[in-house]
Design a protein around this motif. Sequence first.
Motif, PDB file in Angstrom:
ATOM      1  N   ARG A  23       0.849  -1.188   0.000  1.00  0.00           N
ATOM      2  CA  ARG A  23       0.000   0.000   0.000  1.00  0.00           C
ATOM      3  C   ARG A  23       0.892   1.248   0.000  1.00  0.00           C
ATOM      4  NH1 ARG A  23      -4.572   1.481   4.588  1.00  0.00           N
ATOM      5  NH2 ARG A  23      -5.344   3.382   3.599  1.00  0.00           N
ATOM      6  N   GLY A  24       0.628   2.134  -0.958  1.00  0.00           N
ATOM      7  CA  GLY A  24       1.474   3.306  -1.111  1.00  0.00           C
ATOM      8  C   GLY A  24       2.773   3.013  -1.824  1.00  0.00           C
ATOM      9  N   GLY A  25       2.884   1.832  -2.434  1.00  0.00           N
ATOM     10  CA  GLY A  25       4.107   1.426  -3.111  1.00  0.00           C
ATOM     11  C   GLY A  25       4.071   1.713  -4.600  1.00  0.00           C
ATOM     12  N   ALA A  26       4.706   0.832  -5.373  1.00  0.00           N
ATOM     13  CA  ALA A  26       4.925   1.089  -6.798  1.00  0.00           C
ATOM     14  C   ALA A  26       3.633   1.230  -7.589  1.00  0.00           C
ATOM     15  CB  ALA A  26       5.780  -0.031  -7.391  1.00  0.00           C
ATOM     16  N   MET A  27       2.554   0.556  -7.167  1.00  0.00           N
ATOM     17  CA  MET A  27       1.323   0.568  -7.953  1.00  0.00           C
ATOM     18  C   MET A  27       0.304   1.576  -7.459  1.00  0.00           C
ATOM     19  SD  MET A  27       0.623  -3.358  -9.149  1.00  0.00           S
ATOM     20  CE  MET A  27       0.852  -4.245  -7.613  1.00  0.00           C
ATOM     21  N   GLN A  28       0.661   2.420  -6.521  1.00  0.00           N
ATOM     22  CA  GLN A  28      -0.308   3.305  -5.887  1.00  0.00           C
ATOM     23  C   GLN A  28      -0.991   4.269  -6.848  1.00  0.00           C
ATOM     24  OE1 GLN A  28       1.232   6.472  -3.300  1.00  0.00           O
ATOM     25  NE2 GLN A  28       3.297   5.887  -3.928  1.00  0.00           N
ATOM     26  N   ASP A  29      -0.347   4.616  -7.944  1.00  0.00           N
ATOM     27  CA  ASP A  29      -0.939   5.569  -8.884  1.00  0.00           C
ATOM     28  C   ASP A  29      -1.663   4.896 -10.042  1.00  0.00           C
ATOM     29  OD1 ASP A  29      -0.059   7.812  -7.454  1.00  0.00           O
ATOM     30  OD2 ASP A  29       1.930   7.699  -8.383  1.00  0.00           O
ATOM     31  N   MET A  30      -1.770   3.578 -10.015  1.00  0.00           N
ATOM     32  CA  MET A  30      -2.471   2.873 -11.086  1.00  0.00           C
ATOM     33  C   MET A  30      -3.980   2.960 -10.874  1.00  0.00           C
ATOM     34  SD  MET A  30      -0.290  -0.463 -12.148  1.00  0.00           S
ATOM     35  CE  MET A  30      -1.147  -0.395 -13.734  1.00  0.00           C
ATOM     36  N   HIS A  31      -4.719   2.788 -11.941  1.00  0.00           N
ATOM     37  CA  HIS A  31      -6.164   2.610 -11.857  1.00  0.00           C
ATOM     38  C   HIS A  31      -6.427   1.106 -11.823  1.00  0.00           C
ATOM     39  CE1 HIS A  31     -10.448   2.825 -12.642  1.00  0.00           C
ATOM     40  NE2 HIS A  31     -10.392   4.145 -12.533  1.00  0.00           N
ATOM     41  N   GLN A 195       4.256 -17.790 -12.866  1.00  0.00           N
ATOM     42  CA  GLN A 195       2.970 -17.204 -12.492  1.00  0.00           C
ATOM     43  C   GLN A 195       2.975 -15.687 -12.486  1.00  0.00           C
ATOM     44  OE1 GLN A 195       2.342 -17.144  -7.857  1.00  0.00           O
ATOM     45  NE2 GLN A 195       3.216 -19.130  -8.390  1.00  0.00           N
ATOM     46  N   LEU A 196       4.150 -15.066 -12.480  1.00  0.00           N
ATOM     47  CA  LEU A 196       4.242 -13.618 -12.333  1.00  0.00           C
ATOM     48  C   LEU A 196       4.199 -12.891 -13.670  1.00  0.00           C
ATOM     49  CD1 LEU A 196       6.842 -12.979  -9.491  1.00  0.00           C
ATOM     50  CD2 LEU A 196       4.494 -12.130  -9.590  1.00  0.00           C
ATOM     51  N   LEU A 197       3.368 -11.874 -13.738  1.00  0.00           N
ATOM     52  CA  LEU A 197       3.292 -10.984 -14.896  1.00  0.00           C
ATOM     53  C   LEU A 197       3.848  -9.624 -14.477  1.00  0.00           C
ATOM     54  CD1 LEU A 197       2.143 -10.206 -17.753  1.00  0.00           C
ATOM     55  CD2 LEU A 197       0.071  -9.471 -16.521  1.00  0.00           C
ATOM     56  N   PRO A 198       5.035  -9.246 -14.949  1.00  0.00           N
ATOM     57  CA  PRO A 198       5.543  -7.912 -14.619  1.00  0.00           C
ATOM     58  C   PRO A 198       4.546  -6.842 -15.052  1.00  0.00           C
ATOM     59  CG  PRO A 198       7.273  -9.254 -15.581  1.00  0.00           C
ATOM     60  CD  PRO A 198       5.986 -10.019 -15.761  1.00  0.00           C
ATOM     61  N   VAL A 199       4.347  -5.858 -14.199  1.00  0.00           N
ATOM     62  CA  VAL A 199       3.349  -4.820 -14.436  1.00  0.00           C
ATOM     63  C   VAL A 199       4.019  -3.562 -14.975  1.00  0.00           C
ATOM     64  CG1 VAL A 199       1.738  -3.240 -13.283  1.00  0.00           C
ATOM     65  CG2 VAL A 199       1.728  -5.668 -12.730  1.00  0.00           C
ATOM     66  N   THR A 200       3.430  -3.000 -16.027  1.00  0.00           N
ATOM     67  CA  THR A 200       3.890  -1.710 -16.535  1.00  0.00           C
ATOM     68  C   THR A 200       3.210  -0.613 -15.736  1.00  0.00           C
ATOM     69  OG1 THR A 200       4.190  -2.625 -18.761  1.00  0.00           O
ATOM     70  CG2 THR A 200       4.065  -0.224 -18.548  1.00  0.00           C
ATOM     71  N   LEU A 201       4.015   0.208 -15.073  1.00  0.00           N
ATOM     72  CA  LEU A 201       3.511   1.270 -14.207  1.00  0.00           C
ATOM     73  C   LEU A 201       3.229   2.534 -15.015  1.00  0.00           C
ATOM     74  CD1 LEU A 201       6.095   0.686 -11.339  1.00  0.00           C
ATOM     75  CD2 LEU A 201       3.727  -0.147 -11.441  1.00  0.00           C
ATOM     76  N   PRO A 202       2.450   3.461 -14.455  1.00  0.00           N
ATOM     77  CA  PRO A 202       2.131   4.694 -15.196  1.00  0.00           C
ATOM     78  C   PRO A 202       3.358   5.478 -15.646  1.00  0.00           C
ATOM     79  CG  PRO A 202       0.657   4.458 -13.316  1.00  0.00           C
ATOM     80  CD  PRO A 202       1.687   3.371 -13.190  1.00  0.00           C
ATOM     81  N   ASN A 203       4.466   5.380 -14.914  1.00  0.00           N
ATOM     82  CA  ASN A 203       5.689   6.098 -15.308  1.00  0.00           C
ATOM     83  C   ASN A 203       6.530   5.329 -16.312  1.00  0.00           C
ATOM     84  OD1 ASN A 203       6.833   4.062 -13.777  1.00  0.00           O
ATOM     85  ND2 ASN A 203       7.601   5.396 -12.149  1.00  0.00           N
TER      86      ASN A 203
END
Length: 387
Positions: A23-31, A195-203
């Motif tokens: 929470r508040g980490g790398a994905m915090q700005d994603m929808h 099992q892991l899918l790397p996520v593309t972040l907004p930045n």
Amino acid sequence: MSVRLDDREPVIVDAVRTPVGRRGGAMQDMHASALLAQVLTALCERTGVPRERVDDVVAGCAAQVGEQAGNIARTAALVGGFPFSVPGVTVTRACGSSQQAVHFADSMIRSGVCDVVLAGGVELMSRTAGGNDDTKYGRRHPAELVERLSMPTMGEAAERIAERWKLDRGWLDQLSLRSHALAAAAQDAGHLATQLLPVTLPNGERLGADEGVRRGGTPEKLAGLQPVFRADGRITAANSSQVSDGAAGLLLMTAAKAREFGLRPRARLKAQLVVGVDPEIMLTGPIPATRRILERAGLSLADIDLFEINEAFASILGAWLAELGPDLDKVNVNGGSIAIGHPLGSTGARLMTNLVCELERRGGRYGLQSMCCGGGLGTATIVERLD
């Protein structure tokens, strides 16, 4: 395993999850819909199934508020570029929401309503103030219900379980340390790669690993933490699941469609069920759910190769262990939600993804998954690996 499959038998052909973010980490700005869209898109791209051949998208989401409101299953499909003709439906069964989404997908296929279904879930707890308990979303329970039943918070229910089963604080902390150690070992050994899918972040950056796993913990460090829910309690931040962000999903279809697409059925649901339990203690559902699903499937505890029992709190796992007495070496072998995190609406699909992948890696046959859910519910699924 080698099993004869009827044409309409529902099978799992792929399963994937995002890393779980703090929470508040790398994905915090994603929808949330954009995060789930990456999972849905990846499942089609990995298998080669055209998006237009998907009959429905079923997604679990526990806190359907704010950015997670408005049928996020449909929104995620649109974000992912699926044709307008592909529908979507969002379901909630609290922490078991995405496990329920897979149950629904299996039932829809088995009944003949659908042939190809994407099922999973998402939760961006960084964006929802932690979930439905937040006061700005209104009263949690009507007065007449609270007058009849205490309707405790999750934390208080976890304390009641620790008290009823006489679970020592030190033992609960040991379960927490075990979760982190197993998750770290799985990361280091590369056991999560499939099992892991790397996520593309907004930045534009990529997140490829779970953020919540901690190394170097000791009983002494955990013993120094203060209880969260009772002044003299046993539940601390360390032996509770982490508030997190994440998504996960599975692609299910009939065995006939799998043959048409040239896909190997990886697993199937041997049995599924949900039970209700006393809401005044609320989180004991995995105990009766495990007993009932084993009976329904005609299996014994010894037949199960792997267990995924959600670590909402260490006391939930501790009570389940005390009642069922399984081989601990088969339980949450890659760590659990205490270490990895618990993005409510996605955790069920994450646990099932881990079961499918880990049964394949170890050559096991049966995996049993169970979760406690707010309001006094327990979900259970038995997954069977297929050759």
